[in-house]
Every structure is written in C-alpha cells, then in structure tokens.
Design a protein around this motif. Structure first.
Motif, PDB file in Angstrom:
ATOM      1  N   HIS A  37       7.560  -3.605  -0.606  1.00  0.00           N
ATOM      2  CA  HIS A  37       6.629  -2.713  -1.308  1.00  0.00           C
ATOM      3  C   HIS A  37       5.178  -3.169  -1.101  1.00  0.00           C
ATOM      4  CE1 HIS A  37       9.879  -0.460  -2.909  1.00  0.00           C
ATOM      5  NE2 HIS A  37      10.196  -1.295  -3.884  1.00  0.00           N
ATOM      6  N   ILE A  38       4.934  -4.469  -1.206  1.00  0.00           N
ATOM      7  CA  ILE A  38       3.573  -4.973  -1.015  1.00  0.00           C
ATOM      8  C   ILE A  38       3.068  -4.636   0.391  1.00  0.00           C
ATOM      9  CG2 ILE A  38       2.174  -7.075  -0.767  1.00  0.00           C
ATOM     10  CD1 ILE A  38       3.677  -8.224  -3.162  1.00  0.00           C
ATOM     11  N   ARG A  39       3.944  -4.742   1.384  1.00  0.00           N
ATOM     12  CA  ARG A  39       3.536  -4.443   2.764  1.00  0.00           C
ATOM     13  C   ARG A  39       3.086  -2.997   2.949  1.00  0.00           C
ATOM     14  NH1 ARG A  39       8.151  -7.476   3.642  1.00  0.00           N
ATOM     15  NH2 ARG A  39       7.668  -9.588   4.300  1.00  0.00           N
ATOM     16  N   THR A  40       3.488  -2.102   2.062  1.00  0.00           N
ATOM     17  CA  THR A  40       3.101  -0.689   2.182  1.00  0.00           C
ATOM     18  C   THR A  40       1.857  -0.339   1.367  1.00  0.00           C
ATOM     19  OG1 THR A  40       4.482   0.109   0.360  1.00  0.00           O
ATOM     20  CG2 THR A  40       5.519  -0.052   2.542  1.00  0.00           C
ATOM     21  N   MET A  41       1.327  -1.286   0.620  1.00  0.00           N
ATOM     22  CA  MET A  41       0.163  -1.001  -0.225  1.00  0.00           C
ATOM     23  C   MET A  41      -1.084  -0.779   0.627  1.00  0.00           C
ATOM     24  SD  MET A  41       0.610  -3.597  -3.406  1.00  0.00           S
ATOM     25  CE  MET A  41       1.878  -3.333  -4.628  1.00  0.00           C
ATOM     26  N   LEU A  42      -1.948   0.100   0.122  1.00  0.00           N
ATOM     27  CA  LEU A  42      -3.205   0.414   0.792  1.00  0.00           C
ATOM     28  C   LEU A  42      -4.371   0.210  -0.161  1.00  0.00           C
ATOM     29  CD1 LEU A  42      -2.129   3.762   2.495  1.00  0.00           C
ATOM     30  CD2 LEU A  42      -2.310   1.515   3.584  1.00  0.00           C
ATOM     31  N   ILE A  43      -5.529  -0.057   0.396  1.00  0.00           N
ATOM     32  CA  ILE A  43      -6.738  -0.158  -0.416  1.00  0.00           C
ATOM     33  C   ILE A  43      -6.912   1.153  -1.175  1.00  0.00           C
ATOM     34  CG2 ILE A  43      -9.256  -0.341  -0.330  1.00  0.00           C
ATOM     35  CD1 ILE A  43      -8.869  -2.130   2.175  1.00  0.00           C
ATOM     36  N   GLY A  44      -7.175   1.045  -2.458  1.00  0.00           N
ATOM     37  CA  GLY A  44      -7.363   2.224  -3.300  1.00  0.00           C
ATOM     38  C   GLY A  44      -6.131   2.632  -4.085  1.00  0.00           C
ATOM     39  N   ASP A  45      -4.955   2.098  -3.724  1.00  0.00           N
ATOM     40  CA  ASP A  45      -3.769   2.359  -4.536  1.00  0.00           C
ATOM     41  C   ASP A  45      -4.020   1.818  -5.945  1.00  0.00           C
ATOM     42  OD1 ASP A  45      -2.469   3.412  -2.331  1.00  0.00           O
ATOM     43  OD2 ASP A  45      -1.009   1.776  -2.146  1.00  0.00           O
ATOM     44  N   LEU A  46      -3.383   2.425  -6.923  1.00  0.00           N
ATOM     45  CA  LEU A  46      -3.536   1.992  -8.314  1.00  0.00           C
ATOM     46  C   LEU A  46      -2.243   1.365  -8.810  1.00  0.00           C
ATOM     47  CD1 LEU A  46      -5.488   5.028  -9.815  1.00  0.00           C
ATOM     48  CD2 LEU A  46      -6.401   2.796  -9.090  1.00  0.00           C
ATOM     49  N   ALA A  47      -2.392   0.435  -9.756  1.00  0.00           N
ATOM     50  CA  ALA A  47      -1.233  -0.268 -10.299  1.00  0.00           C
ATOM     51  C   ALA A  47      -1.363  -0.427 -11.803  1.00  0.00           C
ATOM     52  CB  ALA A  47      -1.094  -1.640  -9.644  1.00  0.00           C
ATOM     53  N   LEU A 113      16.146  -1.255 -11.623  1.00  0.00           N
ATOM     54  CA  LEU A 113      16.057  -2.574 -10.979  1.00  0.00           C
ATOM     55  C   LEU A 113      15.172  -3.482 -11.841  1.00  0.00           C
ATOM     56  CD1 LEU A 113      15.372  -1.159  -7.405  1.00  0.00           C
ATOM     57  CD2 LEU A 113      17.555  -2.047  -8.249  1.00  0.00           C
ATOM     58  N   PRO A 114      15.661  -3.891 -13.000  1.00  0.00           N
ATOM     59  CA  PRO A 114      14.794  -4.567 -13.972  1.00  0.00           C
ATOM     60  C   PRO A 114      14.213  -5.905 -13.524  1.00  0.00           C
ATOM     61  CG  PRO A 114      17.082  -4.667 -14.671  1.00  0.00           C
ATOM     62  CD  PRO A 114      17.022  -3.760 -13.476  1.00  0.00           C
ATOM     63  N   ARG A 115      14.780  -6.520 -12.510  1.00  0.00           N
ATOM     64  CA  ARG A 115      14.250  -7.822 -12.063  1.00  0.00           C
ATOM     65  C   ARG A 115      13.208  -7.687 -10.957  1.00  0.00           C
ATOM     66  NH1 ARG A 115      16.180 -12.061 -14.159  1.00  0.00           N
ATOM     67  NH2 ARG A 115      15.908 -13.399 -12.356  1.00  0.00           N
ATOM     68  N   LEU A 116      12.980  -6.473 -10.488  1.00  0.00           N
ATOM     69  CA  LEU A 116      12.021  -6.240  -9.410  1.00  0.00           C
ATOM     70  C   LEU A 116      10.595  -6.375  -9.942  1.00  0.00           C
ATOM     71  CD1 LEU A 116      12.022  -5.469  -6.410  1.00  0.00           C
ATOM     72  CD2 LEU A 116      11.826  -3.088  -7.120  1.00  0.00           C
ATOM     73  N   SER A 117       9.767  -7.182  -9.288  1.00  0.00           N
ATOM     74  CA  SER A 117       8.420  -7.474  -9.793  1.00  0.00           C
ATOM     75  C   SER A 117       7.340  -6.534  -9.275  1.00  0.00           C
ATOM     76  CB  SER A 117       8.038  -8.918  -9.469  1.00  0.00           C
ATOM     77  OG  SER A 117       8.010  -9.104  -8.067  1.00  0.00           O
ATOM     78  N   VAL A 118       7.637  -5.776  -8.235  1.00  0.00           N
ATOM     79  CA  VAL A 118       6.708  -4.777  -7.693  1.00  0.00           C
ATOM     80  C   VAL A 118       7.485  -3.472  -7.614  1.00  0.00           C
ATOM     81  CG1 VAL A 118       5.245  -4.110  -5.752  1.00  0.00           C
ATOM     82  CG2 VAL A 118       5.455  -6.531  -6.377  1.00  0.00           C
ATOM     83  N   VAL A 119       7.104  -2.527  -8.463  1.00  0.00           N
ATOM     84  CA  VAL A 119       7.870  -1.293  -8.607  1.00  0.00           C
ATOM     85  C   VAL A 119       7.021  -0.100  -8.183  1.00  0.00           C
ATOM     86  CG1 VAL A 119       9.087   0.180 -10.268  1.00  0.00           C
ATOM     87  CG2 VAL A 119       9.134  -2.315 -10.551  1.00  0.00           C
ATOM     88  N   PRO A 120       7.499   0.705  -7.236  1.00  0.00           N
ATOM     89  CA  PRO A 120       6.768   1.935  -6.916  1.00  0.00           C
ATOM     90  C   PRO A 120       6.885   2.911  -8.085  1.00  0.00           C
ATOM     91  CG  PRO A 120       8.828   1.860  -5.700  1.00  0.00           C
ATOM     92  CD  PRO A 120       8.711   0.564  -6.437  1.00  0.00           C
ATOM     93  N   VAL A 121       5.828   3.684  -8.300  1.00  0.00           N
ATOM     94  CA  VAL A 121       5.805   4.645  -9.398  1.00  0.00           C
ATOM     95  C   VAL A 121       5.487   6.012  -8.804  1.00  0.00           C
ATOM     96  CG1 VAL A 121       4.753   5.256 -11.611  1.00  0.00           C
ATOM     97  CG2 VAL A 121       4.979   2.830 -10.974  1.00  0.00           C
ATOM     98  N   SER A 122       6.376   6.970  -8.992  1.00  0.00           N
ATOM     99  CA  SER A 122       6.128   8.317  -8.485  1.00  0.00           C
ATOM    100  C   SER A 122       4.959   8.951  -9.239  1.00  0.00           C
ATOM    101  CB  SER A 122       7.373   9.189  -8.654  1.00  0.00           C
ATOM    102  OG  SER A 122       7.574   9.491 -10.027  1.00  0.00           O
TER     103      SER A 122
END
Length: 137
Positions: A37-47, A113-122
C-alpha cells in the motif's frame, strides 16, 4: 487522489507528535500488504491517523508529502516509507466501536484485516468517516 488510514501506537508516536513536528517519516511498517500500500501512495494523498492500543480511534488528518522511498534507517530495499505532514486534528474522534456499529462499513479493511497498519480507504468510506469526524453523520 487516494485515501488511507495510518495506524500508530500513540505511546510511540501520536498525532499530537506529528502536529508538533509538522511532518515525519512514516516508518516501522513491515507487513508485506501494508508495504505494498505504501508503494502506491502519491504526493497529495490524504490519510486519517488512527490511534491504536487503548484509544482505537481516528484522531487526525495528514497528507502524504513524498513519493515512497527506501527506509533510510534500514538496509532493506523491501522496507519503504513516505513522508507525511499534519493537516488537522479532527473535531470529533471516531472510535473503532462507532465504525463497527455502522452497517455502512461492512467491507472496510480496518474491520476485515484488523492487524493491517496501512489501510486503503474508498471514497465512500472516506466521506463517511469525514462526516463522522465533523459530527454530521
């Protein structure tokens, strides 16, 4: 633009630490799916910054401010990081219990996936969470 939920142990590094620092390297991730998931992140994405442990709640909003890069503290090309900056603390924290009780989140990876530390959000889940943090649910 993509949306994410980034989990952190507030005892180790909280959203308030991020506010104080302004920005930081988001490191310490070692799960292969989370790293993907981190590898797909782009500048400007929000978290959304989510405090784990006893708190279990969305507490703040952050922005991805770098492309993914190899963690400078490790000698491992598989371990990637991004830089994030604090945007704002949410008006109303949203707890894990509130999310679980909302039937609109049935397929949300935070619950699946409760143990996943980086979660994509639709986009739909993102808007629902933002509405909840603004008290307009």
């Amino acid at each position: 633009m993509a949306y994410w939920l980034l989990k952190t142990e507030p005892e180790n590094y909280s959203y308030f630490d991020l506010e104080r620092d302004g920005s930081t390297i988001w490191d310490g991730v070692n799960n292969p799916l989370a790293l993907k998931h981190i590898r797909t992140m782009l500048i400007g994405d929000l978290a959304l910054i989510y405090h784990t442990g006893k708190e279990r709640q969305v507490i703040g909003l952050a922005e991805i401010i770098s492309q993914p890069y190899i963690d400078p503290a490790l000698n491992d090309s598989k371990r990637v990081v991004v830089d994030v900056r604090a945007v704002q603390k949410v008006q109303q924290p949203v707890t894990l219990t509130q999310i679980k009780q909302d039937e609109k989140f049935t397929d949300f990876d935070l619950l699946r996936l409760p143990r996943l530390s980086v979660v994509p959000v639709s986009q739909i889940y993102w808007q629902r969470l933002i509405d909840m943090t603004n008290g307009t649910d």
